[in-house]
Design a protein around this motif. Structure first.
Motif, PDB file in Angstrom:
ATOM      1  N   ARG A   1       0.692  -1.307  -0.097  1.00 31.64           N
ATOM      2  CA  ARG A   1       0.128   0.139  -0.187  1.00 31.64           C
ATOM      3  C   ARG A   1       0.636   1.283  -0.181  1.00 31.64           C
ATOM      4  NH1 ARG A   1      -5.825  -0.467   1.983  1.00 31.64           N
ATOM      5  NH2 ARG A   1      -6.092  -2.672   2.038  1.00 31.64           N
TER       6      ARG A   1
ATOM      7  N   GLY B   1      -1.543   2.912  -2.219  1.00 39.97           N
ATOM      8  CA  GLY B   1      -3.170   3.011  -1.940  1.00 39.97           C
ATOM      9  C   GLY B   1      -3.397   4.305  -1.886  1.00 39.97           C
TER      10      GLY B   1
ATOM     11  N   PRO C   1      -5.833  -0.431  -2.958  1.00 36.00           N
ATOM     12  CA  PRO C   1      -4.548  -0.622  -2.224  1.00 36.00           C
ATOM     13  C   PRO C   1      -3.479  -0.240  -3.075  1.00 36.00           C
ATOM     14  CG  PRO C   1      -6.180  -2.630  -2.041  1.00 36.00           C
ATOM     15  CD  PRO C   1      -6.809  -1.575  -3.215  1.00 36.00           C
ATOM     16  N   THR C   2      -3.479  -0.376  -4.368  1.00 38.92           N
ATOM     17  CA  THR C   2      -2.320  -0.069  -5.000  1.00 38.92           C
ATOM     18  C   THR C   2      -2.766   0.675  -6.451  1.00 38.92           C
ATOM     19  OG1 THR C   2      -2.439  -2.262  -6.308  1.00 38.92           O
ATOM     20  CG2 THR C   2      -1.125  -1.835  -4.558  1.00 38.92           C
TER      21      THR C   2
END
Length: 612
Positions: free
Chosen positions: A391, A435, A444-445
């Protein structure tokens, strides 16, 4: 009886008897008779003169018209009728551009009847009545002829000629030269044409004023060529100078040099009139500057600010010297190139042009650092712990901004702004996906550089506690418990806009921002310190005032994306609440900063995914 009685006197001499004397009486009778006749004649002549009072005497004619016995009006009518043809006809102007026609009537050419009638009435009217009478008799026996007279409006004729020939004149055209898409284009000079209307008018007036002028009078209008001010030689000389200017230009700096091709140089050339009005090749300095970008990149060297050495206790004990940077001075370099090209156009030999380079001082010079370094103390500090995960790109998105900002010096009055300080966020500079909060859920990403808010929040809190003048700050959508309650500072950039964090050094001396990074296992931290010379300010922060709390819950959601029975928490619960924190900064007993940060955190329920 004989006509003469002879008388002989003694001595036989004959004697003539005296006659009676008659001639005195005859003479007297003749004189009396002559006088009587003369008186009668004079009376008759005087009576003759009186009979022509106000009329033209007998035997007077004008232009072949007998005016005998006519009064002024009748004589005028007779002459106007007889001489009406003098107003009929035209003047023809011969020019190199064709013939121009001017009717006689346009300049009022006509017989001068009034003058002729006045002369006719005056003829035979001189001297005493008797003398006039004798003259009138003689005039009746031998008629007097008055020559015709012509009148015209010379000003109108001159004006008309000027108006007709003026459009025929042609201004000369100077030779020209210009650049067209890098090509030198010349145009030839053309002579002009001028017409001498005044000379034509003088000739015309002389001809049409004659009594025997025909019904059509022709006059040539003199014309002359007017040479161009700038002949073809001027344009050709400018072209030759420009062609000498066009060629490769070498710019040098130290042991390095760069070549600007002739094609590029050609695009700089312009033609403008010189002080004498003649066109000459000039150089577009602004265009040269645009061509120096690559040279500027090669020459450029960023300055390095002096930095401080600190002991283990954190106190500054020394200074690391800074260094000047350098920048190409595009204006001065372009001016030097333009001067070299101008000299080349005048025949000077081709030579490299030395680049003009300006020194760029660092924000904090070594001298300034030495002056203030030993006096600096830590004004504010804050540390944030965080879990290392995908993250935050395994911590890089938090540590990388700290590495960039470390050693930043803010001079008095200088503002720190997050995005300006860290520059572009790219994978080439060490950032990665992390994130971010996307509306009602967390990705999250999903964002490059996601997770750097841990770094921005940490620096915000260090500056807040240093008592500096704070600027922009925006809280996260929901509360993240590793941040101080009500004092988090998120940053982001998107197509819809950007969120930033900023503050200003409102102290009288420079401040230095230091950063420190640490990692142990799956956990890391980042710390920011603000160093400067104390000015007596103190900082107090109130305890967070929390209200309107909304309790978060966590729910379980079955998903097919996980193995059966596997669990993954994708959202962490955070209570919704309103928080208020007040900061007061005093200096010398006076409040210099007071602000209350009002934060509204949204209710954020947790979600756990469980595999079916």
């Amino acid at each position: 009886m004989t006509a003469l009685d002879e008388v002989f006197a003694p001595g036989d001499q004959p004697l003539v008897a005296p006659r009676r004397r008659m001639w005195p009486r005859v003479l007297a009778a003749f004189v009396v008779g002559f006088v009587v006749c003369l008186g009668v004649a004079a009376g008759a002549l005087v009576a003759w003169d009186a009979g022509y009072q106000g009329r033209v005497l007998a035997g007077v004619q004008a232009a072949g018209v007998d005016l005998s016995g006519l009064d002024r009006a009748a004589a005028t009518d007779a002459l106007q009728t007889a001489l009406d043809g003098y107003g009929e006809g035209r003047l023809v102007l011969n020019t190199t551009s064709g013939r121009l026609i001017i009717p006689y009537a346009s300049f009022s050419r006509r017989a001068d009847v009034d003058t002729m009638v006045a002369e006719a009435l005056a003829t035979g009217r001189r001297g005493t009545p008797f003398e006039r009478a004798v003259e009138e008799v003689r005039q009746a026996l031998a008629p007097v002829s008055i020559e015709p007279r012509i009148m015209l409006d010379a000003s109108a004729l001159s004006r008309t000629i000027d108006e007709l020939v003026a459009p025929l004149a042609r201004a000369p055209v100077d030779s020209g030269i210009r650049m067209d898409h890098g090509n030198i284009i010349t145009s030839a000079a053309l002579p002009g044409r001028a017409f001498d209307g005044a000379a034509a008018a003088a000739s015309a007036i002389e001809l049409v004023a004659r009594i025997d002028a025909p019904a059509e009078v022709t006059v040539d209008v003199p014309a002359r060529d007017v040479p161009a001010t700038l002949g073809d030689d001027v344009a050709l000389a400018a072209k030759a100078a420009a062609e000498r200017m066009i060629g490769n230009v070498v710019v040098s700096y130290g042991k390095h040099d760069w070549t600007l091709k002739a094609k590029t140089v050609r695009g700089w050339i312009r033609f403008e009139p010189g002080a004498d009005g003649r066109p000459q090749p000039t150089v577009n300095v602004a265009a040269i500057q645009k061509s120096l970008k690559n040279i500027d990149k090669a020459v450029r060297r960023d300055p390095v600010s002096a930095s401080y050495l600190k002991s283990r206790s954190g106190r500054i004990v020394g200074v690391i010297a800074g260094s000047n940077g350098r920048r190409l001075d595009p204006g001065a370099t372009a001016a030097a190139i333009a001067a070299a090209l101008t000299a080349r156009g005048q025949g000077a030999p081709v030579a490299p042009v030395e680049a003009a380079v300006a020194k760029v001082a660092p924000k904090l010079t070594t001298a300034e650092a030495l002056k203030h370094g030993p006096q600096m103390v830590q004004l504010g500090v804050w540390k944030t712990y965080f879990p290392i995960s995908d993250r935050n790109f395994w911590g890089a998105n938090i540590w990388r901004p700290a590495e960039i900002i470390d050693g930043t010096v803010l001079m008095p009055g200088q503002r720190f702004e997050w995005w300006s300080a860290i520059g572009p966020v790219s994978s080439a500079r060490g950032f990665g996906p992390g994130g971010f909060i996307a509306g009602d859920h967390t990705e999250p990403t999903g964002a490059l550089g996601g997770g750097m808010c841990s770094s921005s929040t940490t620096l915000f809190n260090a500056a807040l506690r240093a008592g500096l003048q704070m600027g922009s700050r925006i809280n996260h959508r929901y509360y993240i418990d590793r941040y101080p309650l009500g004092l988090d500072a998120t940053v982001s950039k998107s197509r819809g806009g950007s969120q930033t964090m900023s503050f200003t050094n409102d102290m009288a001396n420079p401040i230095v921002i230091r950063s420190f990074r640490y990692r142990t296992g799956g956990r890391g931290w980042v710390r920011y310190e603000i160093w400067g010379i104390p000015d007596g300010r103190t900082v107090s922060l109130s305890r967070p005032a929390v209200s309107n709390v909304r309790r978060a819950t966590t729910r379980t959601v079955l998903v097919s994306s996980l193995p059966h029975g596997a669990r993954e928490q994708v959202e962490y619960p955070a209570n919704g609440m309103d928080v208020a924190v007040t900061r007061v900064v005093r200096k010398g007993g006076r409040v210099i900063h007071r602000e209350t940060y009002h934060t509204r955190y949204a209710l954020w329920n947790g979600i756990i995914h469980v595999g079916r």
